[in-house]
Design a protein around this motif. Structure first.
Motif, PDB file in Angstrom:
ATOM      1  N   GLU A   1       1.340   6.853  -9.992  1.00 33.06           N
ATOM      2  CA  GLU A   1       2.721   6.792 -10.472  1.00 33.06           C
ATOM      3  C   GLU A   1       3.437   8.123 -10.263  1.00 33.06           C
ATOM      4  O   GLU A   1       4.614   8.161  -9.879  1.00 33.06           O
ATOM      5  N   ARG A   2       2.734   9.230 -10.486  1.00 34.26           N
ATOM      6  CA  ARG A   2       3.342  10.550 -10.259  1.00 34.26           C
ATOM      7  C   ARG A   2       3.711  10.721  -8.789  1.00 34.26           C
ATOM      8  O   ARG A   2       4.790  11.237  -8.464  1.00 34.26           O
TER       9      ARG A   2
ATOM     10  N   GLU B   1      -2.064   6.675 -13.301  1.00 29.90           N
ATOM     11  CA  GLU B   1      -1.065   7.684 -13.660  1.00 29.90           C
ATOM     12  C   GLU B   1      -0.814   8.631 -12.499  1.00 29.90           C
ATOM     13  O   GLU B   1       0.328   9.054 -12.255  1.00 29.90           O
ATOM     14  N   HIS B   2      -1.874   8.970 -11.756  1.00 27.35           N
ATOM     15  CA  HIS B   2      -1.702   9.819 -10.577  1.00 27.35           C
ATOM     16  C   HIS B   2      -0.849   9.102  -9.530  1.00 27.35           C
ATOM     17  O   HIS B   2       0.080   9.704  -8.953  1.00 27.35           O
TER      18      HIS B   2
ATOM     19  N   ARG C   1      -7.246   4.523 -15.631  1.00 26.36           N
ATOM     20  CA  ARG C   1      -5.936   4.934 -16.145  1.00 26.36           C
ATOM     21  C   ARG C   1      -5.485   6.234 -15.491  1.00 26.36           C
ATOM     22  O   ARG C   1      -4.314   6.385 -15.135  1.00 26.36           O
TER      23      ARG C   1
ATOM     24  N   GLN D   1      -0.771  -0.340 -18.653  1.00 28.87           N
ATOM     25  CA  GLN D   1      -0.091   0.769 -17.984  1.00 28.87           C
ATOM     26  C   GLN D   1       1.332   0.413 -17.562  1.00 28.87           C
ATOM     27  O   GLN D   1       1.974   1.174 -16.841  1.00 28.87           O
TER      28      GLN D   1
END
Length: 217
Positions: free
Chosen positions: A167-168, A164-165, A160, A196
């Motif tokens: 996506e950033r 998330e990284h 996860r 996610q």
């Protein structure tokens, strides 16, 4: 990439370096035990990882836990450049022959899957969604080429964190989508991607394409 660490669990997320190559190959062998590229990696695998880490077309992230690499992701940020630069990593006959001698069962499986793909080639893939080219193209998306977590460290939220990284990074680049490929029977990974916010766009004999569309904030 900024370094983010959590002292209580000794977890650090950072950019990969050339010094990480041996550990990354070892992790690939653990998480992809039937992929000839990693089982019989040798110099080919080392050069692939060096190229991935040094090129401007990717963002390679690793998560360290207790001073060892526990997970990684390879995010393609420029698909056109990457397609040109990765040509040298195509396996030659010599490398394949060595792999076949050392790991015959892996090669047999590899050939059976290839034969199955040929048999199913005439079948139409299943498309679950049809985004417009404006939404889904090399210019508007990033692509997760590889993502993996050590088997003994799964379930700790590391996958996860990597998603998330990625996506950033995608948002920072001004892109509106992020995609990846996953095996049809890899239900654990698909559950993570769905949680996610990813959804299946396409399914064919080789696997499934998952994507997440990101609204610009």
């Amino acid at each position: 990439m900024s370094h983010v660490s959590t002292t209580s669990v000794r977890t650090t997320i950072r950019s990969a370096t050339e010094q990480d190559v041996p550990a990354l190959i070892g992790l690939c062998r653990m998480t992809f035990p039937t992929m000839l590229r990693w089982v019989a990696a040798g110099q080919h695998g080392k050069e692939w990882w060096r190229q991935v880490i040094l090129t401007d077309a990717t963002e390679v992230c690793v998560i360290e836990r207790d001073n060892q690499i526990a997970a990684f992701s390879v995010l393609i940020t420029n698909e056109r450049i990457w397609k040109k630069e990765r040509s040298f990593v195509q396996r030659g006959f010599k490398s394949y022959f060595v792999g076949a001698v050392l790991h015959p069962l892996v090669v047999i499986r590899h050939n059976l899957l290839a034969f199955r793909s040929i048999l199913l080639k005439g079948r139409q893939p299943v498309v679950y969604a049809a985004p417009s080219r404006r939404q889904w193209s090399p210019e508007t998306r990033t692509w997760i080429e590889l993502i993996a977590t050590r088997p003994d460290m799964q379930g700790l939220g590391l996958g996860r964190m990597l998603l998330e990284h990625c996506e950033r990074v995608t948002k920072d680049l001004g892109r509106t989508a992020i995609g990846l490929r996953v095996g049809t029977t890899n239900h654990r990974a698909k559950s993570l991607y769905t949680a996610q916010g990813f959804s299946c766009l396409r399914s064919d004999s080789k696997g499934q394409t998952y994507a997440k569309f990101i609204e610009r904030g």
